[in-house]
Scaffold this active site. Structure first.
Site, PDB file in Angstrom:
ATOM      1  N   ARG A   1      -1.763 -11.641   6.094  1.00  0.00           N
ATOM      2  CA  ARG A   1      -2.796 -11.229   5.142  1.00  0.00           C
ATOM      3  C   ARG A   1      -3.051 -12.357   4.137  1.00  0.00           C
ATOM      4  O   ARG A   1      -3.532 -13.399   4.505  1.00  0.00           O
ATOM      5  CB  ARG A   1      -2.413  -9.933   4.435  1.00  0.00           C
ATOM      6  CG  ARG A   1      -2.344  -8.723   5.353  1.00  0.00           C
ATOM      7  CD  ARG A   1      -2.527  -7.437   4.594  1.00  0.00           C
ATOM      8  NE  ARG A   1      -1.574  -7.302   3.495  1.00  0.00           N
ATOM      9  CZ  ARG A   1      -1.671  -6.361   2.553  1.00  0.00           C
ATOM     10  NH1 ARG A   1      -2.675  -5.505   2.573  1.00  0.00           N
ATOM     11  NH2 ARG A   1      -0.761  -6.278   1.598  1.00  0.00           N
TER      12      ARG A   1
ATOM     13  N   GLY B   1       0.818  -1.209   0.000  1.00  0.00           N
ATOM     14  CA  GLY B   1       0.000   0.000   0.000  1.00  0.00           C
ATOM     15  C   GLY B   1       0.851   1.258   0.000  1.00  0.00           C
ATOM     16  O   GLY B   1       0.537   2.249  -0.679  1.00  0.00           O
TER      17      GLY B   1
ATOM     18  N   ASP C   1       4.636  -9.316   6.809  1.00  0.00           N
ATOM     19  CA  ASP C   1       3.867 -10.264   6.001  1.00  0.00           C
ATOM     20  C   ASP C   1       4.667 -10.914   4.879  1.00  0.00           C
ATOM     21  O   ASP C   1       4.257 -11.938   4.338  1.00  0.00           O
ATOM     22  CB  ASP C   1       2.642  -9.569   5.398  1.00  0.00           C
ATOM     23  CG  ASP C   1       1.675  -9.068   6.457  1.00  0.00           C
ATOM     24  OD1 ASP C   1       1.594  -9.703   7.527  1.00  0.00           O
ATOM     25  OD2 ASP C   1       1.001  -8.053   6.221  1.00  0.00           O
TER      26      ASP C   1
ATOM     27  N   ARG D   1      -8.174 -25.497  21.526  1.00  0.00           N
ATOM     28  CA  ARG D   1      -8.123 -24.075  21.869  1.00  0.00           C
ATOM     29  C   ARG D   1      -7.473 -23.293  20.734  1.00  0.00           C
ATOM     30  O   ARG D   1      -6.526 -23.755  20.101  1.00  0.00           O
ATOM     31  CB  ARG D   1      -7.326 -23.862  23.165  1.00  0.00           C
ATOM     32  CG  ARG D   1      -7.968 -24.484  24.391  1.00  0.00           C
ATOM     33  CD  ARG D   1      -9.232 -23.735  24.800  1.00  0.00           C
ATOM     34  NE  ARG D   1      -9.858 -24.325  25.975  1.00  0.00           N
ATOM     35  CZ  ARG D   1     -10.810 -25.251  25.937  1.00  0.00           C
ATOM     36  NH1 ARG D   1     -11.227 -25.714  24.759  1.00  0.00           N
ATOM     37  NH2 ARG D   1     -11.333 -25.723  27.048  1.00  0.00           N
TER      38      ARG D   1
END
EC number: 2.7.1.11
Length: 320
Positions: free
Chosen positions: A172, A105, A128, A244
């Protein structure tokens, strides 16, 4: 002639951004270039908030996580009116170029400003590892260490209670962190966005492992694929095994950068100055086969694609 530049960090922070800032500043000063730190990313550029950085300004930050300049997301930059204000601030401040540290971005923002005549160099800073044109991004290896530490701790308690633990990892739409964490953490199952996922397939594999005598398991999954708490409940209902889910969340972005991220960030920061002095001004930096490279930022944001690590996935499948 490059005499005065700005440096900013944009988007989600990542460990090593400070090392990159330091690299830009000190390499710039060594070439007689004034470097201004712009606060809070593109927002600070819009608000014209910047400060001249000195050699001492970036002392004792190479070992710190986060970013001393602050960061933000500023989607308003896509608006013509906002970009006009930004370009006016760049002109009034007499900045000859910008170095922008962030993810894809942030690169798009750099491309837009480059289109308007401001030379920009992008440095990949995101945990990421999802930016095209580079094998690794700044912060990836530190985040991986954080994830592995969490998985090791979860394995201790999962083993004690003979339960299944699901660990949600950031990334992502890129599964690099998850695959690497699954291998290094010895996870029994790995779920990534690049591959189709069916809950029942996972349950069947868990049941098979249980039938073979396996008493506990770790499932590594990339964020946004599904609700991991619902997945945990489904697995428990289907297998009878206590299950969990743990969402590691933003803890993955924090902490002192590991040595590799510090070195990578320092190299990229210094390389950005080298590129500007050579006349490049619409490019992003990467590392490929341990060599620094640069690509046209338009190509990186529009046409290039992050290569999927099939080799790592193959290894993970063999070992899980």
């Amino acid at each position: 002639m490059i005499k005065k530049i700005g440096v900013l960090t944009s988007g989600g922070d990542s460990p090593g951004m400070n090392a990159a800032i330091r690299g830009v500043v000190r390499a710039g000063l060594s070439e007689g270039i004034e470097v201004y730190g712009i606060y809070d990313g593109y927002l600070g550029l819009f608000q014209n908030r910047m400060m001249l950085l000195s050699y001492c300004s970036v002392s004792d930050i190479i070992n710190k996580g986060g970013t001393v300049l602050g960061s933000s997301r500023f989607p308003e930059l896509k608006k013509d009116m906002i970009r006009s204000v930004v370009m006016n601030n760049i002109s009034k401040s007499h900045l000859d170029a910008l170095v922008i540290i962030g993810g894809d971005g942030s690169y798009i923002g750099a491309r837009r400003l480059s289109d308007l005549g401001c030379p920009c160099i992008g440095i990949p800073g995101t945990i990421d590892n999802d930016v095209a044109g580079t094998d690794y991004t700044i912060g990836y290896f530190t985040a991986l260490e954080t994830i592995i530490e969490a998985i090791d701790r979860l394995r201790d308690t999962s083993s004690s209670h003979q339960r299944i633990s699901i660990v949600e990892v950031m990334g992502r739409y890129c599964g690099d962190l998850t695959i690497s964490a699954a291998i290094a953490g010895g996870c029994e199952f790995v779920i990534i966005p690049e591959l189709k996922f069916q809950m029942q397939d996972l349950v069947d594999k868990i049941k098979l492992n249980i039938s073979k005598g396996k008493k506990h398991a770790i499932v590594a999954i990339t964020e946004r694929i599904c609700n991991v708490f619902d997945l945990a409940q489904y697995i428990e209902n289907e297998t009878g095994k206590e299950t969990r889910a743990t969402v590691l969340g933003h803890i993955q972005r924090g902490g002192k950068p590991v040595a590799y991220d510090r070195i990578l960030a320092s190299r990229m920061g210094a390389y950005s100055i080298e590129l500007l002095l050579k006349g490049y001004g619409r490019h992003c930096i990467g590392i490929e086969n341990e060599k620094l490279v640069h690509h046209d930022i338009n190509d990186a944001t529009k046409y290039m694609r992050r290569s999927f690590r099939q080799d790592l996935l193959t290894t993970a499948k063999k070992l899980c």
